[in-house]
Design a protein around this motif. Structure first.
Motif, PDB file in Angstrom:
ATOM      1  N   ASN A 483    -103.456 -59.396 -27.762  1.00  0.00           N
ATOM      2  CA  ASN A 483    -104.306 -58.570 -26.905  1.00  0.00           C
ATOM      3  C   ASN A 483    -103.778 -58.453 -25.476  1.00  0.00           C
ATOM      4  O   ASN A 483    -104.432 -57.886 -24.613  1.00  0.00           O
ATOM      5  N   ARG A 504    -113.708 -57.582 -25.048  1.00  0.00           N
ATOM      6  CA  ARG A 504    -113.201 -56.313 -25.626  1.00  0.00           C
ATOM      7  C   ARG A 504    -112.043 -56.566 -26.599  1.00  0.00           C
ATOM      8  O   ARG A 504    -111.725 -55.724 -27.431  1.00  0.00           O
ATOM      9  N   ALA A 505    -111.387 -57.729 -26.451  1.00  0.00           N
ATOM     10  CA  ALA A 505    -110.207 -58.000 -27.270  1.00  0.00           C
ATOM     11  C   ALA A 505    -110.623 -58.318 -28.708  1.00  0.00           C
ATOM     12  O   ALA A 505    -111.805 -58.459 -29.018  1.00  0.00           O
ATOM     13  N   LYS A 506    -109.604 -58.449 -29.585  1.00  0.00           N
ATOM     14  CA  LYS A 506    -109.897 -58.569 -31.017  1.00  0.00           C
ATOM     15  C   LYS A 506    -109.335 -59.888 -31.563  1.00  0.00           C
ATOM     16  O   LYS A 506    -108.198 -60.237 -31.295  1.00  0.00           O
ATOM     17  N   ASP A 509    -107.668 -60.617 -37.771  1.00  0.00           N
ATOM     18  CA  ASP A 509    -108.472 -60.156 -38.921  1.00  0.00           C
ATOM     19  C   ASP A 509    -108.643 -61.228 -39.984  1.00  0.00           C
ATOM     20  O   ASP A 509    -109.657 -61.292 -40.672  1.00  0.00           O
ATOM     21  N   ARG A 562    -120.606 -61.014 -35.349  1.00  0.00           N
ATOM     22  CA  ARG A 562    -120.448 -60.439 -34.004  1.00  0.00           C
ATOM     23  C   ARG A 562    -120.725 -61.504 -32.946  1.00  0.00           C
ATOM     24  O   ARG A 562    -119.958 -61.694 -32.004  1.00  0.00           O
ATOM     25  N   SER A 565    -117.955 -64.196 -32.891  1.00  0.00           N
ATOM     26  CA  SER A 565    -116.711 -63.718 -32.250  1.00  0.00           C
ATOM     27  C   SER A 565    -116.870 -63.697 -30.733  1.00  0.00           C
ATOM     28  O   SER A 565    -115.982 -64.125 -30.000  1.00  0.00           O
ATOM     29  N   ASP A 566    -118.023 -63.198 -30.270  1.00  0.00           N
ATOM     30  CA  ASP A 566    -118.242 -63.164 -28.819  1.00  0.00           C
ATOM     31  C   ASP A 566    -118.186 -64.575 -28.228  1.00  0.00           C
ATOM     32  O   ASP A 566    -117.600 -64.807 -27.170  1.00  0.00           O
ATOM     33  N   LYS A 569    -114.632 -65.855 -28.036  1.00  0.00           N
ATOM     34  CA  LYS A 569    -113.909 -65.216 -26.922  1.00  0.00           C
ATOM     35  C   LYS A 569    -114.423 -65.748 -25.582  1.00  0.00           C
ATOM     36  O   LYS A 569    -113.653 -65.909 -24.633  1.00  0.00           O
TER      37      LYS A 569
END
Length: 992
Positions: A483, A504-506, A509, A562, A565-566, A569
């Motif tokens: 990222n 905002r990054a990912k 997967d 969701r 993940s937040d 991060k």
């Protein structure tokens, strides 16, 4: 019967695979003429072929071959290297191979010798006249390197047989065969099969290291060449035989007996009705006999003989999948591939099939062949005769597997596998990087619990760590690089901007499916904790520098994903926040060396409506620099609170207890003190907050509630006492009316739950194994109805104990030489490089200005940091309290250049020694002194008049900074709780 077995007391000890197969062959001496050696090596590639063969079977340490062709060479090599095996290849030219062998045997009687002969008529004649008694075995070379692996394994098995069977009950396969030509082809076949199978079952292991070790538990293969030898081996090891493969014709009483095999198998069958037997014979008339003793028959003349043998061994010796069959039709009714499958299927297998298999000992044989010894041993004892109750049998098998898997999973960092992670998995990692500080600490305590059976001995308490999965540091690296986040992360951007960029990054997967597998198992809120490389490292505490988020359990797994993940991060971003960067600078660490692992952990607690929290949270320290009454410094101290542990970390009012004196608690010793100084608020996770307002504050979805709310939840049983305003007393337990006081009385004084004893053990082993004082975080879930509970260890880290011993008696220093003196001091050692004092002016002090005071101090602290200097800090109330009425709400980075921190009480603002403030860990490791002084009641000295009379280097509305020309001397004796700050020699007090 079942009570006799007392399943719950069944203690499975883990198999120490390390202790198996300890005798190995590392070096092989090959005595052969150059031509034969070349032929054997097939263009000189024997080492390479053996190596490839070993690797394909996941075997470690392939042996090295050294080839010699003359007697001279042989002695030279034997003089230089330690050989564990000598292989002799006699040539057709009547060479002196046998003579060399004889001489070697005389000089080195312990080294096994083996003859390997090319298959030809001339040599066989020659060998008939040789005395072969000095050789362990004679083999016939058919041009296949598999044979060399088998020779080595056969000798190793023989060397380790007795020890390994005694140690853990390793199984053996007995091969009875006297034909050299024949066993030279059967053995490679058998070994290849067994080694492949054990590669398969090694998947029961939880990580690579364990896999290679488990291979050592594979069944051994033993070769017998006479009736007497076979009978001897059978009698000695009959309880550990997986199966027997026997020839029909071999020597008995010194002569070839065509019926020897039949006699032998008849003896075996009469004693052991269920040992699998295979009879191999070139005479078809023996087929009928084989049926009589329930043995499989294999025709030696068949072209597919080796395949048939493999199949028979696979089916009957417990290898491969376990196939449940219908006893009448022999049709397959169910198939299990591994232990977890068996656990899941055991209650659904048809009764007649289950009965057929357990009455024939098939299940324990299957477990033995897979090196699952503890369960196999246990189930072997529970025979159908002894139990005769099918449902009880199912239950026992199920519980034994569960118990074993729990024990296996404990104390091991498993590699996370989606299909294997379940209720009995404890600790797994995703990725190959480091686990970080907290991750290592958790793995360490998990292992510690497993190694000390004392932790198992509590009737009504289970001790464990919460279900944990660690995302290793390589995932952080991948996230940062893919990222391209380093640029913004290392910039001067503010925290909010950095957090938004990270959100905002990912994430990679590949994690999605792993997280879903984790969600399937953990039906509770999840804590997302930082575990950085530097955090909790032995000498650099980073406690509380990074974020820890919690997310509620949600049915919708995509919503949960969701939020998870937040949170991950958010933890990653916190490495690069302003405070972290300041902290890095203060500890001279380089920020881009910091790497972050993340711990995903089930939150300990119980759900009450829309709130979630544990009955007890706590922090235990194994050394106590605040001993009171009969307590000893080395007995340690514990801070206890209701609700989530953030309350303790934020410096809330907790109950301070010594685990060795749980019935003597200072705070509850007087009623007024109990009402004033026990916990009134607590933290719970808000299950309604779905994280759409995800923020820098990692506590954004926590509720700060009052104890009354917990009373309404019904969570105070055994934790609270009740104040009776009419009789003015506090009664242990919960009664209607009256304020509830968090005293933990029923647990500490009346031992409803063995908390004090568990804490003594945890401190003892924690400190003993880390070889230094430790700090341990824990939480407890109580089941009040059942009076039982689970004690969860959440974290362990070293308290850095300063060893500076003070010889001097600090009591004897005259008062006029002192600026400060505390009889309640934390810290140990001497400092003589401080020339500055920053203090909060007491004149006109009001707690309502505490936030402003914190800003003033932060500004000055930054200047000290930039210059690499230190100071003494004095102020009223609790430093670092998150409640601004209790004290000045600084965070550690705001005061990190202070080397002595003083809490000075005022007449109208009395403070007790802070316990559990978030930077205790930092204080101890930087050797910071922490003094508590209440001069208005004669407790200690603070010569503020002297400071007020000196010119200020800087002054604001609330604070003054005074500089001395010469250094002050700080002396602290932590065991006696004494601390002083001495003024410089009198002549030097001309100040700037």
């Amino acid at each position: 019967m079942l009570n006799k077995l007392k399943l719950n007391q069944l203690y499975f000890k883990d198999t120490q695979f390390v202790n198996l197969m300890t005798k190995r062959i590392f070096n092989v001496l090959l005595v052969a003429n150059p031509y034969d050696a070349f032929m054997l090596e097939d263009d000189g590639r024997i080492d390479e072929k053996i190596f490839i063969e070993y690797m394909s079977l996941s075997l470690r340490y392939p042996p090295r071959f050294t080839q010699v062709s003359t007697e001279e060479d042989a002695w030279k090599q034997l003089g230089n290297t330690r050989f564990e095996l000598v292989i002799c290849m006699p040539g057709t030219d009547n060479s002196d191979t046998f003579d060399i062998a004889r001489q070697i045997k005389e000089k080195y009687p312990r080294i096994p010798l083996v003859v390997l002969t090319p298959f030809s008529h001339g040599i066989r004649e020659r060998m008939e006249h040789e005395d072969l008694s000095i050789f362990e075995y004679v083999f016939c070379w058919l041009g296949n390197t598999d044979l060399l692996v088998s020779i080595i394994k056969l000798i190793e098995d023989k060397m380790n047989l007795e020890h390994d069977i005694k140690e853990v009950g390793v199984q053996m396969i007995l091969l009875v065969e006297d034909s050299i030509r024949f066993y030279s082809s059967v053995l490679p076949n058998l070994y290849k099969f067994v080694l492949r199978q054990s590669q398969e079952f090694a998947t029961e292991a939880l990580n690579e290291h364990q896999r290679t070790l488990r291979m050592r538990g594979r069944p051994k293969i033993v070769l017998a060449r006479t009736y007497e030898e076979a009978l001897d081996l059978y009698n000695k090891y009959k309880n550990n035989i997986l199966g027997i493969v026997s020839d029909a014709r071999f020597p008995r009483e010194g002569k070839i007996d065509p019926q020897a095999g039949i006699r032998f198998l008849t003896v075996v069958r009469s004693e052991s009705p269920y040992i699998p037997l295979i009879l191999q014979s070139a005479e078809l008339s023996n087929r009928e006999f084989a049926q009589n003793v329930h043995a499989q028959f294999i025709d030696k003349n068949s072209k597919t003989m080796s395949r048939e043998l493999r199949q028979a061994v696979s089916e009957h010796f417990g290898f491969g999948d376990f196939v449940f069959r219908n006893p009448k039709t022999k049709e397959e009714v169910a198939r299990v591939h591994n232990l977890k499958d068996l656990q899941n299927a055991i209650f659904t297998i048809p009764a007649d099939s289950l009965l057929y298999h357990i009455s024939r000992n098939h299940m324990s044989r299957w477990l033995y062949s897979r090196a699952i010894f503890p369960v196999a041993e246990f189930l072997k004892q529970i025979t159908w005769e002894s139990l005769q109750d099918l449902d009880a049998h199912r239950q026992i098998i199920f519980e034994a597997i569960v118990k074993y898997r729990k024990m296996k999973n404990q104390g091991v960092v498993a590699v996370f596998q989606r299909d294997r992670f379940d209720l009995y998995s404890h600790f797994a990692r995703i990725g190959d990087g480091s686990l970080g500080g907290k991750g290592r600490g958790l793995a360490f305590i998990d292992n510690m619990i497993k190694r000390h059976p004392q932790f198992e001995e509590f009737e009504n308490a289970v001790i464990e760590i919460p279900k944990t999965v660690v995302l290793c540091t390589d995932i952080f690296d991948e996230f940062m690089e893919t990222n391209q986040l380093y640029q913004i992360a290392l910039s001067e951007a503010d925290d909010e901007t950095i957090l938004r960029a990270f959100l905002r990054a990912k994430l990679p997967d590949s994690l999605v499916e792993d997280f879903f597998a984790f969600f399937d198992v953990v039906k509770a809120p999840i804590a997302i904790r930082s575990s950085s490389l530097l955090e909790d490292s032995h000498y650099q505490p980073f406690a509380g520098i990074y974020s820890t988020y919690m997310i509620p359990y949600m049915e919708d797994k995509y919503e949960r994903l969701r939020m998870l993940s937040d949170a991950i991060k958010g933890v990653y971003a916190s490495v690069f926040y302003k405070d972290s960067k300041a902290y890095m600078q203060a500890t001279s660490n380089v920020i881009d060396e910091e790497k972050m692992a993340v711990i995903l952990q089930e939150v300990v607690g119980t759900r009450y409506g829309d709130r979630y929290y544990p009955s007890i949270s706590g922090v235990a320290r194994s050394v106590n620099y605040y001993p009171i009454n009969d307590e000893l410094a080395e007995e340690g101290t514990v801070s206890l609170a209701l609700g989530l542990g953030k309350y303790i970390v934020d410096g809330g009012l907790t109950l301070r207890v010594c685990p060795y004196h749980p019935d003597k608690v200072l705070q509850t010793s007087e009623m007024e003190m109990a009402l004033r100084e026990t916990q009134t608020r607590f933290y719970a996770l808000d299950l309604k907050n779905l994280g759409h307002n995800f923020s820098l504050d990692d506590g954004f979805n926590l509720l700060k509630l009052s104890v009354k709310d917990a009373e309404a939840d019904g969570s105070l049983n055994y934790i609270a006492s009740t104040y009776d305003p009419y009789d003015m007393v506090i009664r242990d337990g919960i009664y209607p009316g009256g304020r509830k006081v968090i005293t933990f009385a029923n647990i500490l004084q009346h031992d409803v739950f063995p908390l004090a004893r568990i804490l003594q053990l945890v401190q003892k082993y924690g400190q003993g194994e880390m070889r230094r004082p430790v700090e341990i975080e824990f939480a407890v879930n109580l089941d009040a109805k059942e009076k039982r509970g689970t004690f969860y260890l959440l974290q362990i880290r070293p308290m850095v104990d300063l060893k500076a011993d003070l010889e001097e008696d600090l009591e004897t220093i005259p008062e006029e030489q002192l600026l400060l003196k505390s009889e309640n001091a934390l810290g140990q050692g001497i400092m003589d490089d401080i020339q500055d004092v920053i203090y909060v002016k007491t004149e006109g002090y009001s707690a309502s200005n505490n936030q402003l005071i914190a800003y003033d101090i932060e500004k000055l602290n930054k200047r000290f940091l930039d210059e690499g200097k230190h100071y003494v800090l004095v102020g009223p109330g609790r430093w670092g309290s998150s409640d601004t009425w209790l004290g000045i709400p600084v965070k550690w980075p705001n005061i990190s250049a202070a080397r002595v921190i003083v809490e000075a009480g005022l007449t109208n603002y009395r403070v007790d020694p802070s316990q559990g403030t978030h930077f205790f860990q930092n204080l101890t490791s930087f050797g910071v002194g922490y003094f508590t002084i209440n001069t208005y009641c004669g407790d200690g000295i603070f010569n503020e008049t002297l400071l007020n009379g000196m010119p200020a280097k800087e002054e604001t509305k609330f604070i003054r900074w005074v500089h001395f020309d010469k250094p002050l001397t700080v002396k602290m004796n932590g065991k006696k709780k004494l601390g002083v700050v001495e003024l410089p020699e009198p002549d030097s007090q001309e100040t700037e």
